[in-house]
Design an enzyme around this catalytic site. Structure first.
Site, PDB file in Angstrom:
ATOM      1  NE  ARG A  52      20.960 -10.819   4.152  1.00  0.00           N
ATOM      2  CZ  ARG A  52      22.275 -10.556   3.977  1.00  0.00           C
ATOM      3  NH1 ARG A  52      22.654  -9.454   3.368  1.00  0.00           N
ATOM      4  NH2 ARG A  52      23.173 -11.400   4.419  1.00  0.00           N
ATOM      5  CG  ASP A 176       2.009   4.534   2.544  1.00  0.00           C
ATOM      6  OD1 ASP A 176       1.501   3.984   1.552  1.00  0.00           O
ATOM      7  OD2 ASP A 176       2.109   3.988   3.655  1.00  0.00           O
ATOM      8  CE  LYS A 201      -2.498  -3.438   3.584  1.00  0.00           C
ATOM      9  NZ  LYS A 201      -1.971  -2.202   4.158  1.00  0.00           N
TER      10      LYS A 201
HETATM   11  C1  LIG Z   1      -0.997  -1.810   5.117  1.00  0.00           C
HETATM   12  C2  LIG Z   1      -0.334  -0.495   5.029  1.00  0.00           C
HETATM   13  C3  LIG Z   1       1.003  -0.328   5.417  1.00  0.00           C
HETATM   14  C4  LIG Z   1       1.834  -1.454   5.999  1.00  0.00           C
HETATM   15  O1  LIG Z   1       2.055  -2.461   5.090  1.00  0.00           O
HETATM   16  P1  LIG Z   1       2.274  -4.002   5.500  1.00  0.00           P
HETATM   17  O2  LIG Z   1       2.427  -4.675   4.195  1.00  0.00           O
HETATM   18  O3  LIG Z   1       1.071  -4.428   6.282  1.00  0.00           O
HETATM   19  O4  LIG Z   1       3.505  -4.035   6.346  1.00  0.00           O
HETATM   20  C5  LIG Z   1       1.576   0.922   5.262  1.00  0.00           C
HETATM   21  N1  LIG Z   1       0.868   1.959   4.784  1.00  0.00           N
HETATM   22  C6  LIG Z   1      -0.423   1.845   4.424  1.00  0.00           C
HETATM   23  C7  LIG Z   1      -1.151   3.039   3.898  1.00  0.00           C
HETATM   24  C8  LIG Z   1      -1.072   0.616   4.538  1.00  0.00           C
HETATM   25  O5  LIG Z   1      -2.357   0.500   4.188  1.00  0.00           O
END
Ligand SMILES: *Cc1c(COP(=O)(O)O)cnc(C)c1O
Length: 387
Positions: A52, A176, A201
């Site tokens: 962890r 982000d 993604k």
């Molecule tokens: C998908 C996404 C998230 C969340 O990520 P997960 O891997 O699904 O928890 C956060 N920010 C953006 C811009 C996203 O496209």
């Protein structure tokens, strides 16, 4: 060393954090499926004691992502939301957060339904308007959370200007960078404190893994985040780390093709009679095109298009594709189509959705790396259903 900071993006993508395995010479980072590590004497370890806290496959990924974002410190998480959750743990009850008003739905949800009840205050503002940001600061503001381009309207926020306003007030800024990826945009270089990613993604890139990451360049901040990463335990397994590492090796090549295809698709859509508006940062018609050109290498792989259509008509178009698949998520090699009003953004009340600029006929495309001609032919067929 191969993949150090002085090398180009592609070299770093393939080599950073990944020296051949010293015991076997294996060129690929092994998947260290182990929970614990034998100690030579009590507390005398080789740097690993429990998975962890640290795992060598995860270390390779963390170093790789740090090198791509141009920060010194990377942290891996089990999902993008676990990474964002970690950032929120730096706050305490009574603190104030300013967040973009069209953030990823999960980020909106964690602020609204989870941190709200712990006494965290959040103001949602349109971060494309710096005056709105300036007037939202309070004496107890501790964090600004932003995305650029946003989802699904692909609006762009000025990373350097927002970071500067935050720095002046001693407020942390978190960008982000999931939609843009480190290949197209580097928020740390523009002054942001933390970059967050859903590696699910583009970084993973093959729709086969869920993961998240944070990158920062300040050691004290990194240590604080790492403390929460270990304390809360939302860490990724080694196989997931391996899959993301395999993804990042081709990120630069995939992104070139995603961007080229998306631009062709966006231009084609813009000329279509049943299209009201195309939202793509790489098009001169985009309201923040100049800003996008300044802070992004290209327009990205996401294209949103407002069709002259009602909800049932837009749903019909979305069900008529044969190359694009109807699915949530984005960033994989295959093209996806989403109807936000009935899928990813359905939980927002219709009136609020329209007020925010998200029309019923809007469809969001994650343009993949197939042949552009096939994607355009597919769009032509599907939009043709509107006649
Ligand atoms: C998908 C996404 C998230 C969340 O990520 P997960 O891997 O699904 O928890 C956060 N920010 C953006 C811009 C996203 O496209």
């Amino acid at each position: 060393m191969k993949g150090d900071r002085k090398t180009g993006f592609g070299t770093r993508a393939i080599h950073a954090g990944q020296a051949p395995d010293p015991t076997t010479g294996a060129i690929m980072t092994p998947v260290f499926l182990t929970s614990t590590y034998v100690q030579e004497a009590p507390a005398k370890t080789k740097g690993y004691d429990y998975s962890r806290s640290h795992n060598p496959t995860r270390t390779a990924l963390e170093q790789n992502l740090a090198a791509l974002e141009g920060g010194r410190f990377g942290l891996g998480f089990a999902s993008g939301m676990a990474a964002i959750h970690c950032v929120l743990n730096t706050l305490r009850s009574g603190d104030h957060v300013i967040a973009g008003n069209d953030l990823y739905g999960g980020t909106f949800r964690i602020l609204r339904t989870l941190y709200d009840k712990f006494g965290l205050q959040t103001t949602f503002v349109d971060l494309t308007d710096l005056a709105q940001l300036e007037s939202a600061f309070r004496p107890n503001t501790k964090l600004v959370m932003l995305e650029t381009p946003t989802n699904p309207l692909l609006r762009c926020c000025d990373l350097a200007a927002i970071a500067k306003l935050c720095k002046k007030r001693g407020v942390l800024s978190m960008a982000d960078n999931t939609f843009a990826t480190p290949y197209l945009q580097n928020p740390l270089a523009l002054g942001c404190d933390i970059v967050a990613h859903s590696t699910t993604k583009y970084l993973g890139g093959h729709s086969d893994v869920v993961g998240g990451a944070l990158v920062s360049d300040d050691e004290a901040l990194h240590k604080q985040l790492m403390h929460f990463q270990n304390s809360c335990g939302g860490t990724p397994g080694p196989m997931d780390c391996f899959l993301v590492l395999r993804g990042t090796k081709t990120l630069h090549v995939r992104m070139e093709r995603h961007c080229a295809n998306a631009l062709l698709v966006a231009k084609w859509l813009e000329a279509h009679p049943r299209v009201e508006r195309v939202l793509y940062p790489g098009l001169p018609s985009h309201p923040q095109h100049a800003l996008a050109k300044k802070q992004m290498r290209a327009g990205g792989g996401m294209v949103s298009v407002e069709l002259k259509a009602t909800v049932p008509q837009a749903k019909k178009v979305c069900s008529s594709f044969s190359v694009f698949s109807l699915a949530e998520s984005l960033g994989g090699v295959e093209s996806l189509v989403d109807h936000p009003a009935s899928m990813t953004h359905a939980s927002i009340p219709a009136e609020e959705r329209r007020r925010a600029g998200l029309q019923d006929g809007l469809i969001r495309l994650s343009v993949g790396i197939e042949d552009a001609d096939d994607l355009i032919a597919d769009l032509d067929r599907a939009i043709g259903k509107l006649k």
